[in-house]
Design a protein around this motif. Structure first.
Motif, PDB file in Angstrom:
ATOM      1  N   VAL A 201     -93.504 -69.629  15.692  1.00  0.00           N
ATOM      2  CA  VAL A 201     -93.852 -71.055  15.763  1.00  0.00           C
ATOM      3  C   VAL A 201     -92.649 -71.874  16.243  1.00  0.00           C
ATOM      4  O   VAL A 201     -92.736 -72.641  17.214  1.00  0.00           O
ATOM      5  CB  VAL A 201     -94.354 -71.554  14.384  1.00  0.00           C
ATOM      6  N   ILE A 202     -91.491 -71.688  15.591  1.00  0.00           N
ATOM      7  CA  ILE A 202     -90.310 -72.473  15.965  1.00  0.00           C
ATOM      8  C   ILE A 202     -89.819 -72.067  17.356  1.00  0.00           C
ATOM      9  O   ILE A 202     -89.440 -72.909  18.171  1.00  0.00           O
ATOM     10  CB  ILE A 202     -89.177 -72.268  14.933  1.00  0.00           C
ATOM     11  N   GLY A 203     -89.850 -70.748  17.627  1.00  0.00           N
ATOM     12  CA  GLY A 203     -89.422 -70.262  18.936  1.00  0.00           C
ATOM     13  C   GLY A 203     -90.242 -70.880  20.051  1.00  0.00           C
ATOM     14  O   GLY A 203     -89.703 -71.280  21.091  1.00  0.00           O
ATOM     15  N   THR A 204     -91.566 -71.003  19.839  1.00  0.00           N
ATOM     16  CA  THR A 204     -92.433 -71.614  20.848  1.00  0.00           C
ATOM     17  C   THR A 204     -92.060 -73.079  21.033  1.00  0.00           C
ATOM     18  O   THR A 204     -91.953 -73.569  22.165  1.00  0.00           O
ATOM     19  CB  THR A 204     -93.900 -71.493  20.410  1.00  0.00           C
ATOM     20  N   MET A 205     -91.840 -73.799  19.918  1.00  0.00           N
ATOM     21  CA  MET A 205     -91.458 -75.220  20.012  1.00  0.00           C
ATOM     22  C   MET A 205     -90.166 -75.368  20.807  1.00  0.00           C
ATOM     23  O   MET A 205     -90.055 -76.232  21.681  1.00  0.00           O
ATOM     24  CB  MET A 205     -91.233 -75.794  18.611  1.00  0.00           C
ATOM     25  N   GLN A 206     -89.184 -74.490  20.492  1.00  0.00           N
ATOM     26  CA  GLN A 206     -87.880 -74.627  21.152  1.00  0.00           C
ATOM     27  C   GLN A 206     -87.942 -74.181  22.605  1.00  0.00           C
ATOM     28  O   GLN A 206     -87.190 -74.703  23.431  1.00  0.00           O
ATOM     29  CB  GLN A 206     -86.817 -73.845  20.366  1.00  0.00           C
ATOM     30  N   TYR A 278     -83.737 -69.065  18.045  1.00  0.00           N
ATOM     31  CA  TYR A 278     -84.634 -68.472  19.060  1.00  0.00           C
ATOM     32  C   TYR A 278     -84.941 -69.471  20.166  1.00  0.00           C
ATOM     33  O   TYR A 278     -85.277 -70.615  19.900  1.00  0.00           O
ATOM     34  CB  TYR A 278     -85.966 -68.034  18.433  1.00  0.00           C
ATOM     35  N   ARG A 279     -84.885 -68.986  21.401  1.00  0.00           N
ATOM     36  CA  ARG A 279     -85.277 -69.838  22.521  1.00  0.00           C
ATOM     37  C   ARG A 279     -86.591 -69.383  23.133  1.00  0.00           C
ATOM     38  O   ARG A 279     -87.100 -70.010  24.039  1.00  0.00           O
ATOM     39  CB  ARG A 279     -84.226 -69.764  23.621  1.00  0.00           C
ATOM     40  N   THR A 280     -87.064 -68.225  22.712  1.00  0.00           N
ATOM     41  CA  THR A 280     -88.354 -67.764  23.240  1.00  0.00           C
ATOM     42  C   THR A 280     -89.247 -67.430  22.061  1.00  0.00           C
ATOM     43  O   THR A 280     -88.756 -67.144  20.970  1.00  0.00           O
ATOM     44  CB  THR A 280     -88.210 -66.494  24.099  1.00  0.00           C
ATOM     45  N   ARG A 281     -90.558 -67.456  22.310  1.00  0.00           N
ATOM     46  CA  ARG A 281     -91.457 -67.236  21.188  1.00  0.00           C
ATOM     47  C   ARG A 281     -91.454 -65.787  20.718  1.00  0.00           C
ATOM     48  O   ARG A 281     -91.737 -65.499  19.564  1.00  0.00           O
ATOM     49  CB  ARG A 281     -92.865 -67.744  21.509  1.00  0.00           C
ATOM     50  N   ARG A 376     -87.756 -74.657  28.919  1.00  0.00           N
ATOM     51  CA  ARG A 376     -88.269 -73.609  29.781  1.00  0.00           C
ATOM     52  C   ARG A 376     -89.730 -73.924  30.042  1.00  0.00           C
ATOM     53  O   ARG A 376     -90.455 -74.339  29.145  1.00  0.00           O
ATOM     54  CB  ARG A 376     -88.141 -72.255  29.106  1.00  0.00           C
ATOM     55  N   ARG A 377     -90.143 -73.748  31.285  1.00  0.00           N
ATOM     56  CA  ARG A 377     -91.513 -74.085  31.631  1.00  0.00           C
ATOM     57  C   ARG A 377     -92.455 -73.056  31.011  1.00  0.00           C
ATOM     58  O   ARG A 377     -92.220 -71.868  31.088  1.00  0.00           O
ATOM     59  CB  ARG A 377     -91.670 -74.079  33.149  1.00  0.00           C
ATOM     60  N   ILE A 378     -93.485 -73.551  30.363  1.00  0.00           N
ATOM     61  CA  ILE A 378     -94.475 -72.634  29.778  1.00  0.00           C
ATOM     62  C   ILE A 378     -95.842 -73.006  30.312  1.00  0.00           C
ATOM     63  O   ILE A 378     -96.212 -74.173  30.301  1.00  0.00           O
ATOM     64  CB  ILE A 378     -94.485 -72.757  28.235  1.00  0.00           C
TER      65      ILE A 378
END
Lengths: 379, 258
Positions: A201-206, A278-281, A376-378
């Motif tokens: 969850v946090i990784g996705t936000m970041q 974390y920078r990635t989910r 980062r573009r998602i």
């Protein structure tokens, strides 16, 4: 209070709208609760293939063979009079242990001496080897009882033991392997799924919008949301799975409640600290999943923490699973009172304070001074 | 008066048993058990060193952790190309050929984990055990084959899931529970059919059987050939399926999950 509520809702919304988060925080708990105990369903090793080499070929040696055939733990798949053939089967892993009845076995017993039996277990497979040897030992024990009577008839005096040892296991009364391992692993499963869920969850936000900063009350709100899920998972294992699998249950509800709150609190706080990096989910999956096995061994289930090298023992203390598993097993399986797990509970409380403080710092205003992750573009 | 022989330890028998062990003994290990009337012998009696718990546990867990790390890394590497939508660029840059591109991407991970794996096995053998009792080349080959098999399975998982988070979850389930389903800590002989089938679907199962033969037991190489064949099948079958699934996934960007 509104920041608290905002954090709580934000976390739950993220989980609800993310298939991967739902599957790790809810799906994995249910899946693992059936998948993990499955290999241990039979609890006690049975049907281990063994070989018997009878070099005596006497009525007495045949009697011992018959006793061996009757033991539940063993499947006598080879019965012959060549040790080298039996040994080749052992090397081929076709049998796990060999019993060799030596020549003159009957003669020795009838002369009032001891019959000679050699047992070979496969040391490369410690668990199988010792279980198979235990099976042989059962057969030998039963045989010795009968043989003593025969010997007494010849020698005129019984040479029975003056002392008989009776073992009564406490708590895990069937000495089941599953009953030992699964209650411990269940706690670890709750910890790992929580750590991964929070990281996801946090990784996705970041990953979407860079370093996350939020006021302490919102951190608390998020913690509460993850805490509710963690508590439900833990109660699902302690209240339902252990009952379904019929593991020892001696639930002291006060102890269970206190441990659950402290353990889940420590795990959530630790998860938030880890997730802030974390920078990635997907980072949590790679990291936390891989650490599961080392964490299990650090918990001191298969080898006691007191026998660890000191640095490892301290490292183990920093993981909520170590104290959490010990306390939970004490309350759930051994019927301990709260005071009897005070050491573990204090450790967990200190971990809550330690990781809670670190989490506040990682998401607090000072976090802005720390490097900010690029967006980062998602898709 | 002549001294009586003690009834418990009969020296002649002990020597006989000792000779028996000298002749057949030291590669297998026995636990001592004493039952009156019937005397059981063990290498402890005959003075032969036992298998230590450390050797047993480390020779089992180190490969299990390393193969899990490899599978996670390889699966992530393939799934990342889909998540970041870079699969097309990557494949074009490697000449549009799937097979060399896949091999090229997996190779650094394989090399890294293979070196770690071989070193860990040799370390266990030298530091805690009694050395390698069988064939070192065979152990090294089996390590390489096992990691190749897990890389092939990682490719298949990435291709089947088309989503990095889901693919890594599945890897955790499959490769992360290796020890529980390996049948080494607790035998699978009496387990449900599901457990026995799952056990057979792990390359690790074949590998540890070979490892026990070549590391601990000193079995002849011929006894391990069946396991080598099984490890090769774990490369060929998931590899073929993986190339197909991943190749198809790479051509369908619309199906890639976040």
């Amino acid at each position: 209070m509104s920041e608290f509520r905002r954090g709580f809702h934000e976390a739950l919304q993220h989980i609800a709208s993310d298939r991967a988060a739902k599957s790790v925080l809810v799906g994995a708990i249910i899946l693992y609760s059936f998948f993990y105990p499955a290999p241990y369903r039979s609890q006690v090793a049975s049907h281990l293939p063994v070989a018997v080499v009878d070099l005596d070929l006497s009525p007495m040696s045949r009697g011992l063979v018959r006793n061996t055939l009757a033991v539940r733990a063993l499947d006598v798949v080879e019965l012959g009079n060549s040790f080298s053939a039996a040994r080749a089967s052992l090397e081929d892993a076709k049998v796990q242990a060999i019993m060799v009845i030596q020549p003159d076995f009957q003669r020795d017993i009838l002369r009032g001496r001891q019959g000679q039996v050699a047992l070979f277990g496969n040391g490369a497979l410690l668990a199988h080897g010792s279980a198979a040897l235990g099976g042989f030992s059962d057969a030998l024990g039963a045989f010795a009882q009968d043989a003593a009577v025969v010997q007494a008839r010849f020698a005129g005096a019984a040479t029975g033991p003056v002392l008989k040892l009776v073992r009564r296991p406490l708590f895990n009364t069937r000495e089941g392997y599953g009953s030992t391992v699964v209650p411990a692993v269940a706690i670890l499963i709750v910890q790992q799924t929580l750590l991964m869920g929070i990281g996801l969850v946090i990784g996705t936000m970041q990953a979407r919008s860079g370093r996350l900063t939020m006021p302490p009350t919102r951190v608390l709100g998020m913690s509460a949301a993850f805490g509710v899920l963690g508590t439900l998972s833990l109660l699902y294992f302690a209240g339902f799975v252990f009952w379904l699998q019929d593991y020892p249950r001696a639930g002291d509800l006060t102890g269970l409640g206190v441990t659950t709150l402290l353990f889940v609190g420590a795990v959530v706080a630790m998860g938030l600290v880890a997730a802030s990096f974390y920078r990635t989910r997907e980072r949590a999956f790679q990291l936390i999943a891989l650490l599961s096995l080392p964490m299990f061994f650090l918990a001191g289930v298969s080898w006691p923490v007191s026998a660890f090298p000191t640095p490892l023992a301290w490292l183990a203390k920093l993981l909520p699973s170590t104290a959490g598993i010990t306390a939970m097993v004490k309350f759930n399986q051994m019927g301990a009172r709260v005071g009897e797990a005070a050491g573990e509970l204090w450790t967990l409380a200190l971990l809550v304070v330690l990781y809670g403080g670190l989490a506040m710092w990682r998401y607090g205003p000072s976090a802005l001074a720390l490097p900010v992750f690029p967006r980062r573009r998602i898709q | 008066m002549k001294r009586e022989r003690t009834p418990l330890v009969n020296k002649k028998h002990l020597i006989r048993a000792h000779e028996f062990y000298e002749k057949y003994g030291p590669k297998t290990v026995i636990l001592a058990r004493f039952v009156p009337i019937v005397r059981t012998f063990s290498p402890f009696v005959a003075g032969i060193a036992a298998m230590s718990y450390a050797t047993f546990l480390l020779s089992l867990t180190l490969p299990a952790v390393i193969l899990f790390g490899l599978t996670l890394s390889v699966t992530a590497a393939f799934a990342r190309e889909l998540r970041d939508r870079t699969a097309a660029t990557w494949l074009t840059s490697s000449g549009g050929e799937l097979v060399p591109a896949v091999i090229g991407k997996a190779f650094p991970y394989l090399a890294l984990f293979f070196v770690q794996g071989v070193m860990s096995v040799l370390w266990v053998a030298l530091a805690t055990g009694g050395g390698v009792r069988g064939s070192i080349p065979l152990l090294v080959v089996a390590q390489a084959l096992m990691y190749l098999g897990y890389a092939a399975i990682g490719l298949a998982i990435a291709g089947a899931m088309r989503n990095m988070a889901t693919a890594l979850s599945f890897v955790s389930l499959y490769a992360g529970t290796t020890l529980a389903y390996s049948g080494r800590t607790f035998p699978v002989n009496g387990a449900d059919p599901f457990v026995r089938v799952w056990n057979l679907l792990l390359p690790f199962t074949s590998y540890v059987k070979l490892q026990a033969q070549q590391l601990d037991m000193g079995a002849p190489a011929s006894a391990s050939l069946a396991h080598v064949a099984a490890l090769m099948a774990f490369i060929a079958i998931p590899g073929a399926i993986g190339l197909r699934l991943y190749g198809r996934a790479a051509r369908e960007p619309a199906s890639w999950g976040e």
